[in-house]
Design a protein around this motif. Sequence first.
Motif, mmCIF file in Angstrom:
data_model
loop_
_atom_site.group_PDB
_atom_site.id
_atom_site.type_symbol
_atom_site.label_atom_id
_atom_site.label_comp_id
_atom_site.label_asym_id
_atom_site.label_seq_id
_atom_site.Cartn_x
_atom_site.Cartn_y
_atom_site.Cartn_z
ATOM 1 N N UNK A 111 48.496 88.078 17.047
ATOM 2 C CA UNK A 111 47.861 87.422 15.905
ATOM 3 C C UNK A 111 46.672 86.595 16.386
ATOM 4 N N UNK A 112 45.881 86.121 15.445
ATOM 5 C CA UNK A 112 44.762 85.251 15.812
ATOM 6 C C UNK A 112 45.253 83.915 16.345
ATOM 7 N N UNK A 113 46.464 83.512 15.963
ATOM 8 C CA UNK A 113 47.000 82.260 16.509
ATOM 9 C C UNK A 113 47.296 82.390 18.004
ATOM 10 N N UNK A 114 47.612 83.597 18.469
ATOM 11 C CA UNK A 114 47.790 83.822 19.904
ATOM 12 C C UNK A 114 46.450 83.807 20.619
ATOM 13 N N UNK A 115 45.431 84.344 19.958
ATOM 14 C CA UNK A 115 44.091 84.384 20.549
ATOM 15 C C UNK A 115 43.444 83.008 20.530
ATOM 16 N N UNK A 116 43.608 82.301 19.408
ATOM 17 C CA UNK A 116 43.048 80.959 19.239
ATOM 18 C C UNK A 116 44.186 79.989 18.909
ATOM 19 N N UNK A 117 44.986 79.604 19.911
ATOM 20 C CA UNK A 117 46.111 78.700 19.628
ATOM 21 C C UNK A 117 45.676 77.337 19.125
ATOM 22 N N UNK A 118 44.445 76.960 19.424
ATOM 23 C CA UNK A 118 43.877 75.740 18.846
ATOM 24 C C UNK A 118 42.583 76.122 18.143
ATOM 25 N N UNK A 119 42.340 75.555 16.955
ATOM 26 C CA UNK A 119 41.112 75.900 16.224
ATOM 27 C C UNK A 119 39.884 75.397 16.958
ATOM 28 N N UNK A 120 38.762 75.999 16.662
ATOM 29 C CA UNK A 120 37.517 75.592 17.296
ATOM 30 C C UNK A 120 37.201 74.128 16.993
ATOM 31 N N UNK B 23 40.641 91.148 26.684
ATOM 32 C CA UNK B 23 41.885 91.757 26.201
ATOM 33 C C UNK B 23 42.949 90.675 26.031
ATOM 34 N N UNK B 24 43.399 90.480 24.806
ATOM 35 C CA UNK B 24 44.421 89.475 24.516
ATOM 36 C C UNK B 24 45.798 90.093 24.289
ATOM 37 N N UNK B 25 45.932 91.388 24.503
ATOM 38 C CA UNK B 25 47.243 92.004 24.347
ATOM 39 C C UNK B 25 48.230 91.373 25.328
ATOM 40 N N UNK B 26 49.373 91.005 24.824
ATOM 41 C CA UNK B 26 50.358 90.303 25.641
ATOM 42 C C UNK B 26 50.242 88.800 25.569
ATOM 43 N N UNK B 27 49.205 88.288 24.906
ATOM 44 C CA UNK B 27 49.076 86.834 24.755
ATOM 45 C C UNK B 27 50.255 86.300 23.943
ATOM 46 N N UNK B 28 50.885 85.215 24.385
ATOM 47 C CA UNK B 28 52.053 84.693 23.664
ATOM 48 C C UNK B 28 51.670 84.038 22.342
ATOM 49 N N UNK B 29 52.519 84.201 21.359
ATOM 50 C CA UNK B 29 52.331 83.490 20.100
ATOM 51 C C UNK B 29 52.674 82.015 20.330
ATOM 52 N N UNK B 30 51.987 81.094 19.679
ATOM 53 C CA UNK B 30 52.247 79.663 19.906
ATOM 54 C C UNK B 30 53.674 79.280 19.537
ATOM 55 N N UNK C 18 45.813 68.604 12.776
ATOM 56 C CA UNK C 18 47.181 69.091 12.919
ATOM 57 C C UNK C 18 47.474 69.489 14.361
ATOM 58 N N UNK C 19 46.499 70.145 15.009
ATOM 59 C CA UNK C 19 46.677 70.522 16.413
ATOM 60 C C UNK C 19 46.834 69.277 17.274
ATOM 61 N N UNK C 20 46.058 68.238 16.995
ATOM 62 C CA UNK C 20 46.165 66.985 17.752
ATOM 63 C C UNK C 20 47.552 66.370 17.561
ATOM 64 N N UNK C 21 48.038 66.370 16.348
ATOM 65 C CA UNK C 21 49.359 65.798 16.065
ATOM 66 C C UNK C 21 50.456 66.559 16.806
#
Length: 333
Positions: free
Chosen positions: A167-176, A232-239, A315-318
């Motif tokens: 998912x995009x959350x695995x690719x970008x676990x924290x928003x820009x 390549x983000x395949x295999x990146x863990x979901x948060x 939210x990410x900071x919290x």
Amino acid sequence: MSENTSRYQRQQQVKQLSGDAQQALAEAHVLIVGAGGLGSPSSLFLAGAGVGEITLVDHDTVSLSNLHRQILFQENDIRSSKVDAAKTRLSALNSEIKINAVNARLSVVNVDELVSQATIVIDAADSFFVSYLLSDACSKQNKPLVTASVLTTHGYFGVFCGDSAPSLRAVFPSPSTQAASCDTAGVTGPSVGIIASYQAQEALKVIVNDHAQLSGKLMYLDLWDYSQNIIDFNGAPEPDSKAAMIAFASISESDVVLDVRSEIEFIEQPSSQHAKALKTLNVALDQLSERQAVLPSGRRIVCVCKSGQRALNAAHWLLSNGYQNVAVSLQPF
């Protein structure tokens, strides 16, 4: 030779789109969220390619500053609904396909239904809030998501969710945390158009199930010096944890609303009537660390702002600082 054969003859000569590929395109339903710089070229190409049904979602209107990059529109469309003007243009391009115009903001309320009706989803809104909404819905419903983003002369695109991609959350676990946007940093029309063309190309690959699609990968490009690379983000863990994305109307009196706009914004643009009935704290995003003492620890904290970007960062900071019951919503005005 029939008119239909003549329309698609040139693309059917491409071996990857020969055989049953045109039928697959005709049976596909593409949801495009955002009818702006990315959605304009991608929708034109997909309509031209014969995608059987296209649903466009956007709540905005056409403005003069859009026209250098939003090639669906003309001067006489200014102040018109983007999706209505887009439907007129796309229907004129290909009368054989179905175009649906949804004049609304993508939200927690409508995202699941819109995604459920589609074969594939194109994220053309260039917003992390929208990207996360779509990623969550696509992951849950096993639908492929073709995402992209552009700023100044550089950007990225890729294919996520679906059968096996992260998912995009695995690719970008924290928003820009990048404060710049097209409104503040600018963007060139050709840069957006090129990225959008890649987005449409990836959509075609996904629809015909071509192995060359960028599944689980991001291609980064600078359209000024033409540098590029693929990650390549395949295999990146979901948060392990993420903030829930909720409708503002679902916030209860037991929650604490954390409005992370600046104090000036908070004063100049008052909250809705529903928000006024809730316990609301105004702590600007850049002041969270120094004002942490005022944040409650035993109640759910719902971070809000106008666009969702600062709320996601809050939210990410919290979550990174030990708070576990955290949600994100858009503040209605």
